[in-house]
Design a protein around this motif. Sequence first.
Motif, PDB file in Angstrom:
ATOM      1  N   PHE A  46      -9.382   1.241   1.434  1.00 16.83           N
ATOM      2  CA  PHE A  46      -8.990  -0.065   1.951  1.00 16.83           C
ATOM      3  C   PHE A  46      -9.092  -0.077   3.466  1.00 16.83           C
ATOM      4  O   PHE A  46      -9.071   0.966   4.110  1.00 16.83           O
ATOM      5  CB  PHE A  46      -7.603  -0.498   1.472  1.00 16.83           C
ATOM      6  CG  PHE A  46      -6.472   0.406   1.884  1.00 16.83           C
ATOM      7  CD1 PHE A  46      -5.904   0.307   3.135  1.00 16.83           C
ATOM      8  CD2 PHE A  46      -5.966   1.344   1.001  1.00 16.83           C
ATOM      9  CE1 PHE A  46      -4.863   1.123   3.517  1.00 16.83           C
ATOM     10  CE2 PHE A  46      -4.920   2.164   1.369  1.00 16.83           C
ATOM     11  CZ  PHE A  46      -4.364   2.055   2.626  1.00 16.83           C
ATOM     12  N   GLU A  50      -2.591  -4.224   6.843  1.00 21.79           N
ATOM     13  CA  GLU A  50      -1.837  -4.755   5.697  1.00 21.79           C
ATOM     14  C   GLU A  50      -1.934  -3.797   4.509  1.00 21.79           C
ATOM     15  O   GLU A  50      -0.953  -3.543   3.828  1.00 21.79           O
ATOM     16  CB  GLU A  50      -2.331  -6.139   5.308  1.00 21.79           C
ATOM     17  CG  GLU A  50      -1.590  -6.749   4.144  1.00 21.79           C
ATOM     18  CD  GLU A  50      -0.082  -6.862   4.354  1.00 21.79           C
ATOM     19  OE1 GLU A  50       0.667  -6.630   3.372  1.00 21.79           O
ATOM     20  OE2 GLU A  50       0.350  -7.169   5.477  1.00 21.79           O
ATOM     21  N   GLY A  51      -3.125  -3.275   4.281  1.00 24.88           N
ATOM     22  CA  GLY A  51      -3.297  -2.303   3.202  1.00 24.88           C
ATOM     23  C   GLY A  51      -2.510  -1.037   3.447  1.00 24.88           C
ATOM     24  O   GLY A  51      -1.946  -0.451   2.524  1.00 24.88           O
ATOM     25  N   SER A  55       0.481   0.380   1.105  1.00 28.65           N
ATOM     26  CA  SER A  55       0.459   1.742   0.586  1.00 28.65           C
ATOM     27  C   SER A  55       1.773   2.450   0.888  1.00 28.65           C
ATOM     28  O   SER A  55       2.346   3.118   0.017  1.00 28.65           O
ATOM     29  CB  SER A  55      -0.718   2.509   1.209  1.00 28.65           C
ATOM     30  OG  SER A  55      -0.716   3.845   0.812  1.00 28.65           O
TER      31      SER A  55
END
Length: 129
Positions: A46, A50-51, A55
């Motif tokens: 990713f 934001e990813g 996570s």
Amino acid sequence: MTAEDAAEIRRRLDGMVDCYNNNNMYEAAKYFLVDCTCMAPGKPTFVGREGQAASFRRSFEILGVTKLLWKVDLFHHLDDEVALTSYFWHNINDDGVDLCNGKGCFMWRKVRGEWMIAVEVWNCNPDDK
């Protein structure tokens, strides 16, 4: 890499871990470039903060992690604006149980005088779920 650069990267790593351990995942993700890339085991690659924050949140919400223990293994100087750090990590719950652990690597870029994480690659030990 100067001694000051190495010390700054270590301070930034400590700051990220403090944010993580205080369950402040958006602040932890701010140590990553906006367009950072993360490659985690068994998951699609990713891109973006934001990813990374998502996570981090999954670790707390799904695994029940409450603390990240962290040890930087090596600093690798590539040039004045790129560096690598390798590390060992442990995700611990409130009872002190090591829920998962592994090792990883950050590629750092110096952007406008500030060291930021551009790429993260990490793994879990094979017996971890």
